[in-house]
Design a protein around this motif. Structure first.
Motif, PDB file in Angstrom:
ATOM      1  N   LEU A   7       1.005  -1.351   0.212  1.00 19.27           N
ATOM      2  CA  LEU A   7      -0.053  -0.282  -0.253  1.00 19.27           C
ATOM      3  C   LEU A   7       0.902   0.928  -0.234  1.00 19.27           C
ATOM      4  O   LEU A   7       1.727   1.172   0.581  1.00 19.27           O
ATOM      5  N   LEU A   8       0.257   2.330  -0.584  1.00 20.19           N
ATOM      6  CA  LEU A   8       0.910   3.634  -0.661  1.00 20.19           C
ATOM      7  C   LEU A   8      -0.477   5.198   0.102  1.00 20.19           C
ATOM      8  O   LEU A   8      -1.424   4.337   0.099  1.00 20.19           O
ATOM      9  N   ILE A   9       0.115   5.338   1.302  1.00 21.34           N
ATOM     10  CA  ILE A   9      -0.290   5.972   1.887  1.00 21.34           C
ATOM     11  C   ILE A   9      -0.165   7.848   1.517  1.00 21.34           C
ATOM     12  O   ILE A   9       1.227   8.052   1.643  1.00 21.34           O
ATOM     13  N   THR A  10      -1.410   8.113   1.216  1.00 21.94           N
ATOM     14  CA  THR A  10      -1.111   9.646   0.548  1.00 21.94           C
ATOM     15  C   THR A  10      -1.638  10.891   1.759  1.00 21.94           C
ATOM     16  O   THR A  10      -1.686  11.427   0.686  1.00 21.94           O
ATOM     17  N   ARG A  11      -1.643   9.969   2.709  1.00 20.29           N
ATOM     18  CA  ARG A  11      -2.502  11.422   3.755  1.00 20.29           C
ATOM     19  C   ARG A  11      -1.739  11.902   3.838  1.00 20.29           C
ATOM     20  O   ARG A  11      -0.738  11.818   4.031  1.00 20.29           O
ATOM     21  N   PHE A  12      -2.300  13.674   4.775  1.00 20.71           N
ATOM     22  CA  PHE A  12      -1.583  13.899   5.321  1.00 20.71           C
ATOM     23  C   PHE A  12      -0.704  13.708   5.976  1.00 20.71           C
ATOM     24  O   PHE A  12      -1.135  13.084   7.400  1.00 20.71           O
ATOM     25  N   SER A  13       0.703  14.111   6.729  1.00 22.76           N
ATOM     26  CA  SER A  13       0.960  13.957   8.172  1.00 22.76           C
ATOM     27  C   SER A  13       0.911  14.073   8.757  1.00 22.76           C
ATOM     28  O   SER A  13       0.386  15.794   8.686  1.00 22.76           O
ATOM     29  N   PRO A  14       1.123  14.115   9.927  1.00 24.74           N
ATOM     30  CA  PRO A  14       1.981  12.659   9.949  1.00 24.74           C
ATOM     31  C   PRO A  14       0.907  11.684   9.974  1.00 24.74           C
ATOM     32  O   PRO A  14       1.110  10.114  10.978  1.00 24.74           O
ATOM     33  N   LYS A  15      -0.978  11.228  10.000  1.00 29.11           N
ATOM     34  CA  LYS A  15      -1.879  10.509   9.799  1.00 29.11           C
ATOM     35  C   LYS A  15      -0.777   9.373   8.743  1.00 29.11           C
ATOM     36  O   LYS A  15      -1.363   8.307   8.914  1.00 29.11           O
ATOM     37  N   ALA A  16       0.107   9.420   7.784  1.00 24.86           N
ATOM     38  CA  ALA A  16       0.008   8.461   7.151  1.00 24.86           C
ATOM     39  C   ALA A  16       1.071   7.619   7.757  1.00 24.86           C
ATOM     40  O   ALA A  16       1.174   6.586   7.468  1.00 24.86           O
ATOM     41  N   GLU A  17       2.458   8.362   8.426  1.00 25.46           N
ATOM     42  CA  GLU A  17       3.346   7.641   8.630  1.00 25.46           C
ATOM     43  C   GLU A  17       2.689   6.805   9.625  1.00 25.46           C
ATOM     44  O   GLU A  17       3.002   6.038   9.789  1.00 25.46           O
ATOM     45  N   LEU A  18       1.927   7.210  10.430  1.00 32.93           N
ATOM     46  CA  LEU A  18       0.873   6.268  12.050  1.00 32.93           C
ATOM     47  C   LEU A  18       0.180   5.607  11.301  1.00 32.93           C
ATOM     48  O   LEU A  18       0.777   4.164  11.493  1.00 32.93           O
ATOM     49  N   LEU A  19      -0.154   5.800   9.954  1.00 32.38           N
ATOM     50  CA  LEU A  19      -1.086   4.646   9.420  1.00 32.38           C
ATOM     51  C   LEU A  19       0.200   3.475   9.104  1.00 32.38           C
ATOM     52  O   LEU A  19      -0.266   2.426   9.042  1.00 32.38           O
ATOM     53  N   ALA A  20       0.779   3.385   8.261  1.00 29.43           N
ATOM     54  CA  ALA A  20       2.197   2.941   7.985  1.00 29.43           C
ATOM     55  C   ALA A  20       2.640   2.329   8.746  1.00 29.43           C
ATOM     56  O   ALA A  20       3.095   1.229   8.698  1.00 29.43           O
ATOM     57  N   LEU A  21       3.150   2.367   9.660  1.00 27.95           N
ATOM     58  CA  LEU A  21       3.310   2.173  10.387  1.00 27.95           C
ATOM     59  C   LEU A  21       3.360   1.034  11.079  1.00 27.95           C
ATOM     60  O   LEU A  21       3.170  -0.173  11.668  1.00 27.95           O
ATOM     61  N   GLU A  22       1.181   1.085  10.893  1.00 26.70           N
ATOM     62  CA  GLU A  22       0.515   0.418  12.466  1.00 26.70           C
ATOM     63  C   GLU A  22       0.555  -0.724  11.265  1.00 26.70           C
ATOM     64  O   GLU A  22       0.323  -1.759  11.437  1.00 26.70           O
TER      65      GLU A  22
END
Length: 250
Positions: A7-22
């Motif tokens: 998956l590519l997560i395109t959300r605003f930071s920092p939500k994108a990084e948090l979602l990718a981590l989880e």
């Protein structure tokens, strides 16, 4: 056998990084790449009208609208009936108002808000919408058509990040990305603008995971062949979604 999601997560930071981590924690390979950033605005006159004014209903169309409005206000928010577009925005609103904010149950978008019983008979009601600059006008036009007096507090704007589309697509292809999580129409449009024409066929084959039927329709118009509507944009719900769907994670 279903293909494992990458998956590519395109959300605003920092939500994108948090979602990718989880997602990576549960075996769903994910890359965070925000496409837009939020820049807070300050409109002293509008903010003063909000704090000292009277409104029957205040509607927050995003979590960013709540967070950026909070930065502008250092006193108690005015008493009104507050409505949030979704549960994440509702949680943020509940942290700054006395009563619990309402939230639509059917869909977390303008259509869901407009279906609320509270917003059906609003002749003469004063409604304030908390939103970003240049927000979608379906909500305010429909409320005005129903007889409400609608005003805005625009507390932020969306700014395009300076990104190299060719370089990014090459990286995504090397990572075998086959899906993308898109949280808004603005981000969807930016993705299709960023990706060069020679990669549009690759982009059209990605499975796009979106928050609403409205974004899904726009994705299809842009050429997406596979679009899936997520049950929620909350990080934990997205993680659950991919864990519960066989083949979506390792």
């Amino acid at each position: 056998m279903k293909t494992e999601s990458r998956l590519l997560i395109t959300r605003f930071s920092p939500k994108a990084e948090l979602l990718a981590l989880e997602l990576n924690k549960v075996g769903c390979f994910s890359i965070a790449q925000p496409l837009l950033r939020i820049e807070a605005l300050e409109d002293a006159l509008t903010t003063e009208k909000f704090v000292n004014g009277y409104y029957d209903v205040v509607i927050a169309v995003s979590g960013n609208a709540v967070e950026c409005t909070k930065r502008l206000i250092n006193k108690e928010w005015p008493k009104a009936t507050y409505i949030a577009v979704g549960v994440s925005t509702q949680a943020l609103l509940n942290g700054v108002i006395e009563n619990e904010a309402l939230v639509p149950e059917d869909s977390a978008d303008s259509e869901g808000l407009l279906n609320l019983e509270l917003l059906q008979s609003i002749q003469g009601k004063r409604i304030l919408i908390l939103r970003g600059q240049g927000g979608r006008d379906l909500l305010d036009k429909t409320l005005a058509a129903r007889g409400a007096e609608v005003t805005f507090l625009e507390s932020y704007k969306r700014v395009k990040l300076d990104l190299n589309g060719i370089e990014l697509v090459n990286n995504w292809q090397q990572a075998s990305i086959n899906g993308a999580i898109i949280s808004s129409t603005e981000i969807l449009n930016q993705l299709f603008t960023l990706v060069p024409n020679k990669y549009k066929d690759w982009l059209s084959k990605l499975i796009l995971y979106v928050p609403s039927s409205r974004v899904a329709q726009q994705a299809s118009l842009l050429g997406a062949r596979q679009v899936v509507i997520l049950p929620s944009l909350r990080t934990e719900r997205i993680v659950e979604f991919f864990k519960e769907n066989n083949g979506k994670c390792k």
